[in-house]
Scaffold this active site. Structure first.
Site, PDB file in Angstrom:
ATOM      1  CG  HIS A 243     147.694  47.715  49.813  1.00  0.00           C
ATOM      2  ND1 HIS A 243     148.122  48.264  50.990  1.00  0.00           N
ATOM      3  CD2 HIS A 243     146.904  48.659  49.238  1.00  0.00           C
ATOM      4  CE1 HIS A 243     147.610  49.473  51.136  1.00  0.00           C
ATOM      5  NE2 HIS A 243     146.866  49.742  50.081  1.00  0.00           N
TER       6      HIS A 243
HETATM    7  C1  BDR Z   1     143.565  46.159  50.776  1.00  0.00           C
HETATM    8  O1  BDR Z   1     142.260  46.660  50.542  1.00  0.00           O
HETATM    9  C2  BDR Z   1     142.013  46.788  49.174  1.00  0.00           C
HETATM   10  O2  BDR Z   1     141.504  48.053  48.925  1.00  0.00           O
HETATM   11  C3  BDR Z   1     143.309  46.507  48.457  1.00  0.00           C
HETATM   12  O3  BDR Z   1     143.060  45.797  47.262  1.00  0.00           O
HETATM   13  C4  BDR Z   1     144.091  45.682  49.440  1.00  0.00           C
HETATM   14  O4  BDR Z   1     143.807  44.309  49.307  1.00  0.00           O
HETATM   15  C5  BDR Z   1     144.401  47.252  51.426  1.00  0.00           C
HETATM   16  O5  BDR Z   1     143.835  47.631  52.639  1.00  0.00           O
END
Ligand code: BDR
Ligand code: CA
Length: 313
Positions: A243
């Site tokens: 992400h």
């Molecule tokens: C986001 O949530 C976190 O768990 C990850 O680091 C990312 O920023 C994804 O939904």
């Protein structure tokens, strides 16, 4: 395009770690002014520690790391150890950092940096809940117009939600903060799940990280090994979505991404859909666009960039 001078606001998090490493590996395009930690994936005590571990992994103990808010603006903290492990950075064994945490509060660092820099010269890169950024905007409204741009990971439209059926984790944890930021008038580029779920670390891509042969490549491969077990089980996907590195990759190679300028509002009233990013992708509301909402990525180009840059560290 001039070099991006950025503050990374983060809750590491394996994917946050990769985003930070990519930024630190790219000094021609990015200057990291500081890293501000926020409570999110794990509590603040761990996110600020992990941020320092990542700087040392990159060989950059000179990057100042600040601790910020330890809870969302109006709600109890929700964490994600089920994804990231107990430490938030499970996978590789990283030594305790030698570099010190800065004494200044992260929110004050954000405010002071924006006030001291020429207006429109500093970009904010939030990779976690938006608490620190919203606090800075509330405490010092004069800094809002000084921000060059916000490029953040958060939200979803076609992919809907990952922590609830309708909300993405970063926005869900602090929807009030997200609303403040999305209504601030600052130019925002959003990396929602719609794009990050296309940035999957397949076996071949993770082998490429490992094959770099340096400490960083091995650590990133081990982070992904840990991180992917959850996503593969949940989505039946080919690997873990990276992400947060979409944010720093966008600063370096924006042409890898495409999206639409649209209106995005944050649900803060309904418990059922709390933290939903109500994204007007089809432009049916007539509400003014407040965000560039990214929908697509050249995933092969993205992973080639990552592998090339991580090899520099
Ligand atoms: C986001 O949530 C976190 O768990 C990850 O680091 C990312 O920023 C994804 O939904
Ligand atoms: Ca994150």
């Amino acid at each position: 395009m001039s070099k991006h001078r950025i503050i990374i606001d983060t809750d590491p998090g394996q994917d946050d770690a990769v985003a930070i490493l990519l930024a630190l590996a790219s000094p021609e395009e990015i200057e990291v002014l500081g890293i501000t930690a926020v409570a999110g994936n794990v509590p603040l005590a761990l996110t600020q520690l992990n941020a320092r571990k990542v700087c040392e992994l990159a060989g950059r103990p000179d990057v100042p790391v600040f601790a910020g808010c330890d809870r969302p603006l109006g709600r109890d903290l929700v964490t994600a150890e089920h994804v990231h492990g107990k430490t938030g950075l499970d996978g590789p064994v990283l030594p305790d950092p030698q570099m010190r945490l800065q004494e200044q509060h992260a929110v004050d660092f954000i405010i002071d940096t924006l006030r001291a820099a020429p207006a429109g010269s500093v970009t904010l890169c939030p990779l976690g809940p938006l608490t620190n950024i919203a606090m800075a905007f509330e405490k010092a409204p004069d800094v809002v117009t000084r921000v060059r741009e916000i490029v953040l990971m958060g939200g979803a439209y076609f992919e809907v939600g990952n922590i609830t059926p309708t909300a993405e984790f970063n926005i869900y944890v602090d929807p009030q903060a997200a609303r403040i930021v999305f209504r601030s008038g600052v130019q925002i580029t959003v990396m929602p799940l719609d794009v990050t779920h296309k940035a999957l670390v397949t076996r071949a891509r993770n082998d490429a990280f490992r094959a770099i042969g340096n400490r960083v490549g091995r650590a990133v491969a081990e982070m992904t090994d840990f991180f992917e077990r959850f996503d593969k089980e949940k989505y039946g996907s080919l690997g873990a979505p990276l992400h947060d590195p979409c944010v720093t990759a966008y600063l370096i190679r924006p042409e890898l991404f495409s999206g639409r300028h649209i209106n995005v509002e944050i649900e803060t009233g309904s418990e059922l859909t709390m933290g939903m990013t109500v994204a007007d992708w089809w432009r049916v509301t007539g509400r003014p666009a407040n965000a560039l909402f990214i929908g697509d990525i050249d995933a092969d180009g993205f992973f080639a960039l990552l592998t090339e840059r991580l090899a520099r560290l």
